[in-house]
Structure formats: C-alpha cells, structure tokens
Design an enzyme around this catalytic site. Structure first.
Site, PDB file in Angstrom:
ATOM      1  N   GLU A 503     -94.618 -96.861  -1.491  1.00  0.00           N
ATOM      2  CA  GLU A 503     -94.709 -97.249  -2.890  1.00  0.00           C
ATOM      3  C   GLU A 503     -93.380 -97.915  -3.289  1.00  0.00           C
ATOM      4  OE1 GLU A 503     -96.051 -94.224  -5.596  1.00  0.00           O
ATOM      5  OE2 GLU A 503     -96.431 -95.723  -7.146  1.00  0.00           O
ATOM      6  N   GLU A 774     -91.123 -85.065  -7.878  1.00  0.00           N
ATOM      7  CA  GLU A 774     -92.192 -85.639  -8.682  1.00  0.00           C
ATOM      8  C   GLU A 774     -92.997 -84.534  -9.362  1.00  0.00           C
ATOM      9  OE1 GLU A 774     -94.847 -87.976  -6.339  1.00  0.00           O
ATOM     10  OE2 GLU A 774     -95.573 -89.130  -8.048  1.00  0.00           O
TER      11      GLU A 774
HETATM   12  C1  RAM Z   1     -96.850 -93.042  -9.620  1.00  0.00           C
HETATM   13  C2  RAM Z   1     -95.409 -93.328  -9.620  1.00  0.00           C
HETATM   14  C3  RAM Z   1     -94.693 -93.253 -10.935  1.00  0.00           C
HETATM   15  C4  RAM Z   1     -95.575 -93.076 -12.102  1.00  0.00           C
HETATM   16  C5  RAM Z   1     -96.893 -93.737 -11.926  1.00  0.00           C
HETATM   17  C6  RAM Z   1     -97.828 -93.555 -13.071  1.00  0.00           C
HETATM   18  O1  RAM Z   1     -97.458 -93.556  -8.502  1.00  0.00           O
HETATM   19  O2  RAM Z   1     -94.802 -92.522  -8.681  1.00  0.00           O
HETATM   20  O3  RAM Z   1     -93.701 -92.294 -10.956  1.00  0.00           O
HETATM   21  O4  RAM Z   1     -94.918 -93.605 -13.207  1.00  0.00           O
HETATM   22  O5  RAM Z   1     -97.547 -93.401 -10.758  1.00  0.00           O
END
Ligand code: RAM
Length: 916
Positions: A503, A774
């Site tokens: 990503e 996260e």
């Molecule tokens: C995820 C990303 C990010 C977030 C979005 C909505 O894939 O890691 O942190 O802002 O989605």
C-alpha cells in the site's frame, strides 16, 4: 581588594574593546533561512523567497530590520544590486517576503540581514547567506528523456506485471579547460542514482521522490565541480522503477501496462573564462540492463548479482560497445520539470541489532529492537556463489519465526549473490522496507553469524526531529517514542499511511489528524508544503480532492479525508506563521468548499466518507467502518472546511469571502444541530449516538453554547458506558483529548489515556509496540494477530502527541507561528513531572515542571521576539504562594488558573509552595 576589582574591570574593558565589542553591541542575527526553512539552498525553487532569521537569546524584541540582496558577496552590505529592503520598522523576523525582481533560473544571490533591538540599537550585519536557483522552466532544458529501448517481449513478475530491470546508462565527454563551477540537473520517471567518474553523486536515496508525475517531476541539482577532471570524463546513471513504474499502488499491483522509467539530465560546466559547456542526456548515451542490480521494486525488494558487476562502468575508457543506444523523447510541455521543494530522502540513522537468533545452519534472525523503515546494510564475509537472502518483517509469529502475512503482496526480500570470496559491504539501492526483524539466510554454514553483519539504515525525508518530551511515566515516554518512530517511518517523501505492506500511499485522512503532532516533533514545514503542491495538482475539475495524494485510488473524494486540503494548510500556517502557505492553497480550499456545497442538501452533506475508520467494536457489516452516521461526519467536515477557509480569508484580507463563509458556516451549524441533536443535547433518533459523534460536534465547535453544554453530559455517558475506554476510530480519537480538556474533564481524559486494557494507547505498548499501530490489538499476547488492518507502523493514533506537548509539557501557539506562546501545563497527580521543548522559528521554547516535595517547580524559556501567556493551575487559593525568579509577583486569576500575560523572552522559574 578594591584595587584588584578595578584592575580586572580595566582588563575586561581592554579585552572587549580589542575585540571591537562594546557593551551595547547587539548580537548578529543567526540561522538565516529562506522560504520553508532552507539554508543556503542549491537548485532552489522559489523565485520570490521569504527570509527568516533568529535573534540572539538576550534580545527581547525586534523593532526594525533591513535585508540586502546582491549578485556578489563583495557588494554586501553597502551596494546591494538586487534588493534592499531599507530599514523597515517591524517586529517580523520570519517569512519576510523578498520584493525584488523574481529570481531566475541558475541565478546566484547573496543576502544579509540586520535588526534593531527593543532599544532601537542595531545589530551588525549577519553573515552572508546565499541562494542558487535551479532550472525553473522546461525551456531551460536542452536535454531529452532517455531510456533503454523496450524489449521485444517484457519479462514479467510473478503477478504478471511488467518487470522493468534497472537500466545502466552512460555517456563520455571531454573537458579541455579548467572547471570553475559545474552543476548536474537531473530528474527521472522512476528513481535514479547518478555517478561521475566512478563517484556517487549526492548522499540521498530514491531520488527524485514522488509527485503526480503526469503533472510535475522534481529535479535535483548537485554541485559536481569537484567530481570533474581534465580531459576524459564519464557520467553514469542507474535507473529503476520507484513509484513511477512497476508494482506500486492498489491498481498497479496487478496492472500490466505501465510506462518504463526514463531519466533526463543536464550537466552545465563553467570554465575559468566563463564559457559554459553543457552535457545532456540525448541519443549519444548507451544503456544496458545487464548490470548487477537485476531487479528492484519498492514492494518486492532488490536482487543484486555481483556476477554482473561492470568494473568502472561510470568511468572513462569503459568499453560500452556492446551496450544499446538509448531511445530519446522530447520534454512534454504538460509535465513540468521543477526543482524539488523539500529535502530528499536520506539515510538518517543507523541501528544495530539488539538480539540475534540462529534458526538453523545458514539462517539467522536479527532483532533491531525497534520497528523501523529503510534498508539493511550487510557487512560480512561471503563465498563465491552464496545467495544471501534478507527477509523483512515487523513481528515474529508464535513459533518465533518472521511474520509476513501483513505485508500483503509486498515481498520485501533482498538478495545478494556473491561472485567471489570477500568481505562484502552492500545495501539495496532502490527499495525500502518496514521492519523490526530481518532474517538472513544463504550464508556459508561454516560461519558463525555475528550481530555486526547487519546494520539497519533508517531512511526518511531529510528533516530534523527536534521536539523533546519527557514525563515521569515510562509508558507515556514510550508512547512519545512510538509516535516519533511512526513519523520517521512514514514521512517518506510524502506522508504515507504505512511503510511495509503493498500500500504505502499518501492517505489524506491520516495526514490531517497527525499534522499538528508532526510539527511538534520535527521540522517538516517544507515536507508538508511540498505535499500540498501535489494535492493542488491532484484536485479534480469539480473541486474534489482524492483520498490519497498522489492519487492512486480514482476520481472520488471522501469527507474527513479529502478535507486535508483545508486542514493541512491551516495547521501549517498556524504552527509556522508562514502566510505563504495560505496564499498558495487558498484557491484549492475555496474550490473544495464549493464541492462540499454541491454535495449538500439544505446544508446537510451527503458526501461519502471513509467513516470513523477502525473504531473498536464496530457494529457495521464492514467492521472497519465505525458506527458514527456518515452524513453527520460529512456535515461536520463541511463545516470545518468552511470555517478554516473563512479564517484563511481573514488572514489574507479577503473580507467579502470571509463574510460569505461566515454566513455559510452559520447555516451549516444550524442545520447540523437541528438534524442530529435533540433539545437535551443528545444525538437524536434515528442516528446512532457515538463518542465520535459528540466529539466531532464539540471538537469543531459546531453546536450552540447551550447545546454544547448539554452534549458534554451525553459524551461522558457514552464514555462511562464503555468503562472509560475509547470507542473512537481515526477521526474521533484525535478529538478525545482536546474536547475533554476544554470542557474541564481532564480526570476522565487521564483515565482514558492511562488505561492499560483494550482499546488504549498503553494497551498496544503492553503488547510490545515500538511504533503506532493501525489497530490497538493488531497483535495481542493472548490472541496473537488480528485478521486484517495489520500495519504495525501507522501514525494516525499518534495524533495524541499534540495534546501531550500542549498540556503535559505545556507548550502551544497562541498566535500563528508561536509569535505569542501559551504555556499551560496541566500537572496531573498521575505524573510527578513533565517537560517538553520545541524548536520554533524564533528559537527554542522550553517548558518543564515537577513536584519537589510539596512544591510545584516550573521552568520555562521564551525565545526572543515572542511573548507569552503563562497559566499555572491554582493549587491553593493563595496566589501569594507563588514566586517568579525568587520574587513574589502579581498574577491574574482565570477560572482555576493563575495568569501572567505579555511576558517577553528569557528563562523564568516559578515556585508554587504547598501545591500538593
Ligand atoms: C487504509 C489506510 C489508511 C486509511 C484508509 C481509509 O487502507 O491504511 O490508513 O486512511 O485505509
């Protein structure tokens, strides 16, 4: 005795006058910077720069300044032929606009500054600083884009995508006159490394960085005077995929048709007589794919095969007859070539492993003790034919093996293939990984691995991490460290969401919640400003802003994320004082507000939103989306974007605009309150009440005072219902601290912040976090790894750092750029001490407090040319108990705090007796 004193005084007098220093001399200004903090920039981008300088710490105030700019240093200060501001009566010492003729490509100017202190005494002129401009226009380029001809058939990766093998490109040239000055201007679609006569140019990595390549590509300028020699010279460039080509971004992970990398360069060499010779990338260059870097991609890693090494390939006399002739392409006028607006990526730190775990005869696992981003450097013996393999991971699984599931499709593996027995020092060139652990295999099993074989090279954009924070609580300190590492790991030319999986994108939502914290921790003014340039370029025709910048997701905008286009400029202006940020971005902000309006009916927005991302215990089908109603979120952000645009209009003196946005904001706020809140200040049916719903309304001040007072009660109820745990995701969590603080519920806040159980900041720390995660429970000792959203380096929840600096340390801007500072620490009984330091444009700001027995001792430092308001908690009703620098002082009282206002630069100590 008396005689002695007189004698010493005489001596001092003599000494001072010998040095030309008299008692009244005001010290010269220091740290001369231009625009967003550049020191003597080379290849600069800003034709109308601004100037900043720092005053000596002993100075209280600046009364006036003068700036002189000249084409030669010897003309300064008396014959400035470019610009002379004259003596300007002003206390402005940051971002003073240059008002001469716009600077031109290649132009070299020199400048000095002088100021007058609070007694109108002038300083001497500063040292001379300089600016050398880069190439500002495509028309300055005679060079062409070059690349190796495409193969008849592309090799592909295991995902079926085109494999762009790194290209080696070279050209020979002759010089017959002595070189006075030489500049290499260079850019690429892809990432490059340049070499001249066998020497690597520059010490930056993954240049030129990442911008919306179809609109603008950044150019780098290097001083290569010392690299050139008489007669034969050679220039060589290695070119790889980077962000431009190959597997990168959601769509391109699997996409097969992507354009190959290209490079463009122009070497301008001036001899002693002033003649300029220009070497350009053109059809005379040769190229090969048969170099030692066999493959290299940002997600998958690098393969280096030493058997392919080409001795002296970037030196003269190298035989390139078997190389191919390059293909050229003219500059496309739509794609702007423009000097890089921020410092490039660099190797910023080195980490040594803290532990080594041998897995079998030729495999060993190293633990760097810290989740980090960059590459591993090898320094170890190799035998001919060895294939060393480096696998990277952020975590270990239950068996103690490397955990890589969370990398998605990113392989993150580097290989080194040895062609001879030797001690090798090697690191990959065109990739980066997010890791704490690295598994090394493939070495000779007769060898006993040593920790010194590997070094972790920490890479991030080249800014300083200047903010400091400390408290008496070790977990809070660990949290600060985790936030710092979240920043180091993700401020990678653009602000990334994460640095490890397939990503690594510039997610706008994450960025907008984290910008205030990031500016406490680091000097990232230029970093943010450069990213905003990309954001402006990515704005859609209808005013929408993509959710990632550069845009890799498609043509849609989402509330809370795309609103970064108003929040980031505002925060950047407010925290640096650089009005230029608002000037540059105002149009984008306006167009975004208009887009918001087009998505609203009766002031209620229906813009889609990501939602309160990753809210714990979500009841939604896709449980990454929180329970807070979408339109509530979108309408709050509509209001917030309008409010910030209104404030920007005010700063820029656009009164009509300001009035328009003021009215619009009133209408949105009214509609919002009616739609979502009942008379009791409660989120009404059919909308789901959530912590985040209340936090957004209160945090962005959208409710009327009366409703807001009532809504707090319901927020507290929501919090109590979860046993004082947060139930907030990416957009609610950053508001917990400011809302609970401003409404006077700091006890509750400390309870939430100091929670050890899920979900909380300390919970992740208890599970071993060395960065921000996260998810709070991305990994738990009890249940192992969560199912998804498993990045262990995601800075968004680090947004709490802002409040830690503001209220635990006690440093906040009261006026833009800290021209006026608020010192308002909030000593809580959970802590014995707290301190912080922040490097402002005016100098270092410090604030530190501790309890010494029953006394509260508070030290602050206010930099020159600023003033401060100081708020100290009213521990006892008796303000007589407080002394300032040992003397009793008169304080004002505001609520529960003692107030001292309009204090000027200096160091101060407050002692509050019997505070406990
Ligand atoms: C995820 C990303 C990010 C977030 C979005 C909505 O894939 O890691 O942190 O802002 O989605």
């Amino acid at each position: 005795m008396k005689i002695n004193i007189i004698f010493i005084a005489l001596l001092q007098c003599l000494f001072l006058s010998c040095n030309g220093i008299s008692k009244n001399t005001v010290q010269v200004p220091e740290q001369l910077l231009v625009s967003e903090g550049f020191q003597n920039p080379l290849g600069f981008y800003d034709a109308t720069p601004s100037f900043s300088w720092k005053l000596a710490p002993t100075v209280k105030k600046q009364m006036a300044y003068a700036i002189v700019v000249a084409s030669k240093p010897e003309l300064l200060p008396n014959q400035p032929d470019i610009w002379n501001s004259g003596k300007v009566t002003s206390n402005q010492s940051t971002f003073v606009k240059y008002e001469g003729k716009p600077l031109k490509s290649r132009q070299n100017v020199f400048w000095q500054v002088q100021y007058w202190d609070e007694n109108d005494n002038p300083s001497n002129w500063s040292e001379t600083a300089q600016i050398e401009m880069g190439l500002l226009s495509n028309s300055n380029w005679k060079a062409k884009w070059i690349k190796i001809p495409d193969p008849e058939e592309w090799n592909t990766t295991q995902y079926g995508t085109r494999l762009f093998r790194p290209q080696y490109l070279r050209n020979d040239f002759k010089l017959d006159a002595e070189v006075k000055k030489a500049r290499l201007y260079i850019a690429s679609k892809g990432v490059f490394q340049a070499n001249i006569n066998g020497q690597k140019i520059g010490n930056d990595v993954l240049t030129p960085g990442w911008t919306p390549y179809h609109k603008r590509i950044e150019t780098l300028t290097y001083d290569v005077t010392e690299n050139l020699q008489n007669d034969k010279n050679s220039i060589g460039i290695i070119l790889a995929e980077g962000w431009h080509s190959g597997r990168f971004g959601p769509r391109r992970r699997w996409d097969t048709v992507v354009a190959p990398p290209q490079v463009i360069c122009q070497l301008e060499i001036e001899d002693l007589k002033g003649n300029v010779k220009t070497i350009i990338s053109d059809k005379n260059w040769k190229a090969t794919r048969k170099g030692p870097i066999r493959t290299s991609g940002l997600y998958d890693g690098e393969v280096y095969d030493a058997n392919f090494e080409m001795l002296n390939w970037s030196q003269p006399n190298f035989d390139d007859s078997s190389w191919e002739t390059v293909e050229t392409e003219d500059i496309n006028l739509k794609t702007q070539l423009f000097p890089k607006k921020q410092a490039p990526l660099k190797n910023k730190m080195e980490l040594q492993p803290v532990q080594m775990m041998q897995q079998d005869d030729n495999s060993v696992l190293f633990d760097f003790g810290q989740n980090m981003v960059g590459v591993v450097q090898l320094n170890m013996p190799v035998k001919k034919g060895d294939t060393l393999k480096l696998r990277h991971g952020e975590m270990l699984d239950a068996k103690g093996e490397l955990f890589t599931k969370n990398l998605g499709s990113a392989k993150s593996i580097d290989y080194y293939i040895a062609k001879e027995d030797k001690i090798v020092t090697w690191q990959p060139t065109f990739t980066f990984h997010g890791f704490r652990y690295v598994e090394l295999s493939g070495f000779n099993s007769a060898l006993k691995p040593e920790k010194s074989w590997v070094t972790g090279l920490v890479q991030y954009s080249d800014f300083e991490m200047e903010g400091e924070f400390k408290s008496s609580n070790s977990k809070l300190n660990q949290l600060h460290s985790n936030i710092q590492w979240g920043l180091r790991g993700n401020f990678f030319d653009v602000p990334l969401d994460c640095p490890q999986r397939s990503e690594r994108l510039g997610w706008t939502g994450d960025a907008q919640v984290f910008i205030p914290t990031s500016l406490y921790l680091s000097d990232t003014h230029a970093f943010w400003s450069a990213w905003l340039t990309s954001m402006r370029e990515e704005q859609f025709a209808n005013g929408g802003i993509p959710v990632v910048v550069p845009n890799f997701t498609g043509k849609f905008a989402q509330a809370g994320w795309s609103d970064a286009c108003t929040i980031v400029p505002w925060e950047l202006y407010f925290r640096t004082g650089d009005k230029g940020v608002l000037e540059d971005n105002y149009k984008m902000m306006k167009r975004w507000c208009a887009y918001h309006t087009s998505e609203a009916t009766n002031y209620i927005s229906h813009m889609s939103t990501v939602g309160d991302w990753l809210q714990p215990y979500s009841q939604q089908k896709d449980d990454r989306r929180g329970d807070t109603p979408n339109t509530l979120i979108s309408t709050v952000f509509y209001a917030q974007s309008v409010k910030l645009t209104m404030k920007a209009a005010e700063i820029l003196g656009l009164n009509e605009d300001k009035k328009y946005y003021e009215q619009l904001l009133d209408s949105i706020s009214m509609a919002f309150e009616n739609e979502y809140f009942n008379d009791e200040g409660q989120i009404k049916q059919p909308y789901t009440p959530t912590q985040t719903g209340y936090l957004l309304a209160l945090g962005f001040d959208i409710l009327s005072e009366e409703k807001a007072d009532k809504a707090i009660y319901h927020l507290l109820k929501e919090i109590e219902a979860t046993d004082n745990h947060l139930r907030t995701g990416f957009i609610g969590t950053p508001l917990l601290a400011p809302v609970l603080d401003k409404t006077g519920h700091t006890d509750k806040l400390f309870e939430i912040l100091f929670k050890e159980t899920y979900p909380s900041w300390f919970y992740s720390i208890n599970q071993g976090a060395t960065t921000m995660w996260e998810r709070w429970d991305g990994y738990t000792h009890d249940n192992g790894f969560a199912d998804r959203a498993l990045s262990f380096n995601h800075y968004a929840y680090g947004a709490i750092g802002q409040w830690m600096y503001e209220r635990i340390a006690g440093i906040a801007p009261l006026e833009a750029g800290y021209k006026k500072i608020l010192f308002a620490p909030m000593p809580h009984l959970k802590l014995k001490e707290g301190s912080g330091s922040y490097e402002s444009q005016y100098g270092t700001i410090k604030s530190s407090w501790k309890f010494v027995e029953s006394d509260f001792v508070y030290n602050i430092r206010i930099p020159p040319n600023t003033s401060a308001k100081i708020k100290i908690p009213l521990f006892s009703k008796n303000s007589q108990d407080v002394t300032l620098n040992g003397k009793s002082t008169k304080f004002g009282i505001e609520g529960n705090t003692l107030i001292l206002d309009n204090i000027y630069s200096g160091s101060y100590q407050f002692i509050y007796k019997n505070a406990k």
